[in-house]
Design a protein around this motif. Structure first.
Motif, PDB file in Angstrom:
ATOM      1  N   LEU A 155       0.888  -1.035  -0.069  1.00 42.40           N
ATOM      2  CA  LEU A 155      -0.014   0.008  -0.036  1.00 42.40           C
ATOM      3  C   LEU A 155       0.839   1.156   0.030  1.00 42.40           C
ATOM      4  CD1 LEU A 155      -2.775  -1.025   2.319  1.00 42.40           C
ATOM      5  CD2 LEU A 155      -2.811  -1.037  -0.174  1.00 42.40           C
ATOM      6  N   ARG A 156       2.045   1.231   0.655  1.00 38.32           N
ATOM      7  CA  ARG A 156       3.062   2.369   0.838  1.00 38.32           C
ATOM      8  C   ARG A 156       3.563   2.791  -0.557  1.00 38.32           C
ATOM      9  NH1 ARG A 156       5.067   0.125   5.430  1.00 38.32           N
ATOM     10  NH2 ARG A 156       6.845  -0.459   4.308  1.00 38.32           N
ATOM     11  N   ALA A 157       3.813   1.501  -1.421  1.00 39.47           N
ATOM     12  CA  ALA A 157       4.445   1.543  -2.703  1.00 39.47           C
ATOM     13  C   ALA A 157       3.457   2.152  -4.015  1.00 39.47           C
ATOM     14  CB  ALA A 157       5.000   0.348  -3.032  1.00 39.47           C
ATOM     15  N   GLY A 158       2.257   1.732  -3.516  1.00 33.64           N
ATOM     16  CA  GLY A 158       1.195   2.224  -4.496  1.00 33.64           C
ATOM     17  C   GLY A 158       0.604   1.013  -5.441  1.00 33.64           C
ATOM     18  N   ALA A 159      -0.590   1.270  -5.818  1.00 34.87           N
ATOM     19  CA  ALA A 159      -1.006   0.059  -6.623  1.00 34.87           C
ATOM     20  C   ALA A 159      -0.635   0.214  -7.925  1.00 34.87           C
ATOM     21  CB  ALA A 159      -2.741   0.153  -6.782  1.00 34.87           C
ATOM     22  N   LEU A 160      -0.331  -1.202  -8.460  1.00 34.06           N
ATOM     23  CA  LEU A 160       0.022  -1.101 -10.030  1.00 34.06           C
ATOM     24  C   LEU A 160      -1.459  -0.860 -10.921  1.00 34.06           C
ATOM     25  CD1 LEU A 160       1.835  -4.745  -9.836  1.00 34.06           C
ATOM     26  CD2 LEU A 160       2.832  -2.448 -10.435  1.00 34.06           C
ATOM     27  N   PRO A 161      -1.038  -0.348 -12.017  1.00 31.31           N
ATOM     28  CA  PRO A 161      -2.313   0.221 -12.823  1.00 31.31           C
ATOM     29  C   PRO A 161      -2.705  -1.140 -13.523  1.00 31.31           C
ATOM     30  CG  PRO A 161      -0.179   0.732 -13.772  1.00 31.31           C
ATOM     31  CD  PRO A 161       0.270   0.172 -12.394  1.00 31.31           C
ATOM     32  N   ALA A 162      -1.947  -2.160 -13.573  1.00 27.79           N
ATOM     33  CA  ALA A 162      -2.257  -3.238 -14.404  1.00 27.79           C
ATOM     34  C   ALA A 162      -1.688  -4.610 -13.752  1.00 27.79           C
ATOM     35  CB  ALA A 162      -2.041  -3.366 -15.972  1.00 27.79           C
ATOM     36  N   PRO A 163      -2.319  -5.766 -13.826  1.00 27.69           N
ATOM     37  CA  PRO A 163      -1.687  -6.698 -13.449  1.00 27.69           C
ATOM     38  C   PRO A 163      -0.313  -7.357 -14.149  1.00 27.69           C
ATOM     39  CG  PRO A 163      -4.166  -7.407 -13.761  1.00 27.69           C
ATOM     40  CD  PRO A 163      -3.559  -6.049 -14.426  1.00 27.69           C
ATOM     41  N   LEU A 164       0.532  -7.928 -13.611  1.00 30.95           N
ATOM     42  CA  LEU A 164       1.752  -8.314 -14.127  1.00 30.95           C
ATOM     43  C   LEU A 164       1.874  -9.845 -14.240  1.00 30.95           C
ATOM     44  CD1 LEU A 164       4.369  -6.257 -12.245  1.00 30.95           C
ATOM     45  CD2 LEU A 164       3.200  -5.656 -14.309  1.00 30.95           C
ATOM     46  N   THR A 165       2.124 -10.426 -15.316  1.00 30.49           N
ATOM     47  CA  THR A 165       2.524 -11.908 -15.550  1.00 30.49           C
ATOM     48  C   THR A 165       3.948 -12.126 -15.687  1.00 30.49           C
ATOM     49  OG1 THR A 165       0.272 -11.964 -16.807  1.00 30.49           O
ATOM     50  CG2 THR A 165       1.788 -13.740 -17.225  1.00 30.49           C
ATOM     51  N   VAL A 166       4.394 -13.044 -15.177  1.00 31.73           N
ATOM     52  CA  VAL A 166       5.533 -13.632 -14.850  1.00 31.73           C
ATOM     53  C   VAL A 166       5.931 -14.477 -16.401  1.00 31.73           C
ATOM     54  CG1 VAL A 166       7.471 -15.002 -13.862  1.00 31.73           C
ATOM     55  CG2 VAL A 166       5.834 -13.659 -12.511  1.00 31.73           C
ATOM     56  N   LEU A 167       6.646 -14.294 -17.252  1.00 30.92           N
ATOM     57  CA  LEU A 167       6.959 -14.429 -18.449  1.00 30.92           C
ATOM     58  C   LEU A 167       8.089 -15.548 -18.215  1.00 30.92           C
ATOM     59  CD1 LEU A 167       6.431 -12.035 -21.243  1.00 30.92           C
ATOM     60  CD2 LEU A 167       4.729 -13.674 -20.401  1.00 30.92           C
ATOM     61  N   GLU A 168       9.075 -15.201 -17.457  1.00 32.67           N
ATOM     62  CA  GLU A 168      10.354 -15.935 -17.432  1.00 32.67           C
ATOM     63  C   GLU A 168      10.961 -15.969 -16.013  1.00 32.67           C
ATOM     64  OE1 GLU A 168      14.583 -16.614 -19.597  1.00 32.67           O
ATOM     65  OE2 GLU A 168      13.173 -15.020 -20.396  1.00 32.67           O
ATOM     66  N   GLU A 169      11.487 -16.825 -15.552  1.00 34.84           N
ATOM     67  CA  GLU A 169      11.845 -16.770 -14.029  1.00 34.84           C
ATOM     68  C   GLU A 169      13.028 -17.682 -14.238  1.00 34.84           C
ATOM     69  OE1 GLU A 169      11.006 -18.032  -9.617  1.00 34.84           O
ATOM     70  OE2 GLU A 169       9.504 -17.709 -11.135  1.00 34.84           O
ATOM     71  N   ARG A 170      14.455 -17.126 -13.548  1.00 33.03           N
ATOM     72  CA  ARG A 170      15.472 -17.737 -13.612  1.00 33.03           C
ATOM     73  C   ARG A 170      16.343 -17.468 -12.061  1.00 33.03           C
ATOM     74  NH1 ARG A 170      17.081 -16.310 -18.905  1.00 33.03           N
ATOM     75  NH2 ARG A 170      18.853 -15.102 -18.055  1.00 33.03           N
ATOM     76  N   SER A 171      16.962 -18.373 -11.493  1.00 35.71           N
ATOM     77  CA  SER A 171      18.013 -18.304 -10.439  1.00 35.71           C
ATOM     78  C   SER A 171      19.227 -18.586 -10.810  1.00 35.71           C
ATOM     79  CB  SER A 171      17.278 -18.834  -9.203  1.00 35.71           C
ATOM     80  OG  SER A 171      15.885 -18.542  -8.780  1.00 35.71           O
TER      81      SER A 171
END
Length: 513
Positions: A323-339
């Motif tokens: 809530l401090r950072a603010g709301a995203l205007p749109a949802p985010l989808t994770v397309l790629e994730e690597r560690s």
């Protein structure tokens, strides 16, 4: 005799000591100077994702949702405005990239057109028979999507910074994608949850007595956190856009809650809404789910409120952060994730160190074999150059990546290039019959223009690589640019200081070059 003013000697000594002061902390325990302010000696070089390991995320911004919400806002505005104007309508809703309605009475067409034109300045009003439509043009939709991505990047950056992650890389990739690199984060799950949650907070009145299966016009059915469904009014009484702070705390029963504080406009709106609806349930909605729906017992006029919902302590802390950072205007989808594991980073550092040592040994040997004592002077300046590079990276807190190490290795070879030009020029002057001291003076003065020209062209290339490149390219450009500046300084100032001191002391009749 070669001239080297006192102020130049002081400058060289000061720069070299500053380089040692900034570079030395890299030999100490990791993290020793993390709490020091920017610019104070004690900080260590920040390693990039490929060197210390971490997480890599590629996200896609679902910008079409923003366009849909914009059209739904037009529908809500049209519903209120038409009711206030007592204009009958049917079929109000969103179809494709347009919102529209059909008039019951053709006589109301002109007035309805005027109302529609005032609903959204980016929408184009068109009339076909008794049907009034507001269409979002291609340029308007494109600008909405661009703004959504830019806003998402800023909010993601605030959220990541709140977690304490050092030196994250967050940048736009393509039209609607965001690239995130989080050095040192080997378990990205919590970060991914914080980044992916939209955190859109709104307050609505509950439509008491409404059927959840068939909500009335101007209302909608939402799921509740505790289970079941509830019907709320679509009209937003207060939104999270008016929040100025959110902190985790505990209520009277020692249960974790989130205390929120509104700005002046939001506090007035919240106070007015609670004053006018005492005794009615007030739904707190977060990302399309009703967290709680308490009954308003009395007006809340202080601009502060509490959000409760059977949170754990960690959930309350995360919600406050969002809530401090603010709301995203749109949802985010994770397309790629690597560690990237720290072992791979350690291997990269080791390989870079081996390459640097081999390059350094070859350069040092070449200079000694070709230029003798003067080559030794150049080699000392080369080590000073490496210290200055490390000191500059530490002072600027620039992120060192594997391509950055390549830039340092390249700089080692380039660092002696200026000295080679000078020494060869001195040889030419000696061959032309000049005395040793005059040959040294002429060699340095006449080679200076060539040195500046050759290094400036490479520096310009580094600047353009940094400005137009991304990620690894920028890392290479940073170390290359710093290396060019430090190599010019060591060649023109440090090596010349050594040569001048030697010449004044020995007063040579010949040069060992």
């Amino acid at each position: 005799m070669m001239q080297f003013d006192t102020w130049k000697t002081i400058l060289v000594a000061f720069v070299c000591l500053a380089g040692v002061a900034y570079a030395a902390p890299n030999l100490m325990q990791k993290g020793i100077g993390d709490d020091l302010p920017m610019g104070v000696p004690g900080k260590q070089i920040s390693l990039g994702l490929d060197l210390q390991g971490g997480s890599y995320l590629l996200l896609e911004v679902e910008a079409d949702v923003v366009v849909q919400e914009r059209l739904e806002a037009i529908v809500d505005g049209a519903r209120r405005a038409l009711r206030e104007a007592r204009i009958g309508y049917v079929g109000l809703g969103v179809e494709g990239d347009a919102a529209g309605f059909t008039l019951r009475e053709p006589a109301d067409l002109e007035r309805a057109r005027e109302i529609a034109a005032e609903l959204d300045s980016d929408a184009t009003v068109s009339v076909e028979g008794d049907r009034v439509a507001l269409t979002m043009g291609e340029e308007a939709i494109r600008q909405i999507k661009i703004n959504a991505v830019q806003q998402s990047i800023e909010i993601v950056r605030r959220r990541v910074d709140e977690t304490g992650t050092r030196e994250p890389l967050i940048q736009r990739q393509g039209i609607d994608r965001i690239l995130i690199q989080l050095p040192g984060i080997d378990d990205p799950q919590r970060i991914k949850e914080l980044i992916g949650q939209t955190a859109k907070l709104t307050f609505h009145l509950v439509a008491v007595g409404a059927d959840a299966g068939r909500p009335p016009p101007g209302a909608r059915t939402l799921p509740m956190l505790e289970g079941g469904d509830i019907v709320i009014e679509r009209r937003v009484m207060v939104s999270g856009e008016n929040l100025v702070d959110a902190q985790p705390s505990f209520d009277q029963n020692s249960q974790p809650v989130v205390t929120i504080r509104f700005d002046s406009a939001g506090g007035q709106r919240f106070g007015r809404a609670t004053s006018e609806n005492v005794g009615k349930p007030f739904a707190i909605v977060l990302d399309g789910q009703v967290i709680s729906a308490p009954v308003i017992r009395e007006p809340i006029l202080g601009g502060s409120a509490q959000i409760s919902g059977r949170f754990s302590v960690q959930e309350a802390q995360d919600l406050a952060l969002l809530l401090r950072a603010g709301a995203l205007p749109a949802p985010l989808t994770v397309l790629e994730e690597r560690s990237v594991g720290p072992g791979l980073g350690a291997d990269s550092i080791a390989a870079g160190e081996i390459a640097a040592v081999i390059g350094l040994v070859l350069v040092v040997g070449f200079m000694v074999l070709c230029y003798g004592l003067f080559g030794i002077f150049a080699n000392i300046a080369l080590f000073v150059n490496i210290i200055l590079i490390l000191g500059a990276l530490s002072a600027l807190q620039a992120t060192l990546t594997l391509p950055g190490i390549a830039g340092i290795v390249l700089t080692i070879g380039m660092a002696v290039d200026a000295n080679v030009l000078i020494f060869e020029r001195v040889r030419d002057e000696l061959a032309a019959g000049r005395s040793p001291i005059n040959a040294l003076d002429a060699g340095y003065s006449r080679a200076l223009t060539t040195i500046i020209d050759s290094n400036l062209t490479t520096l310009f290339a580094a600047v353009f690589l940094f400005a137009l490149g991304s990620g690894p390219v920028k890392g290479f450009a940073v170390t290359l640019g710093i290396g060019i500046l430090t190599s010019m300084f060591t060649a023109i100032m440090v090596t010349r200081l050594f040569v001048a001191l030697w010449a004044r002391r020995r007063r040579p009749t010949s040069l060992p070059i």
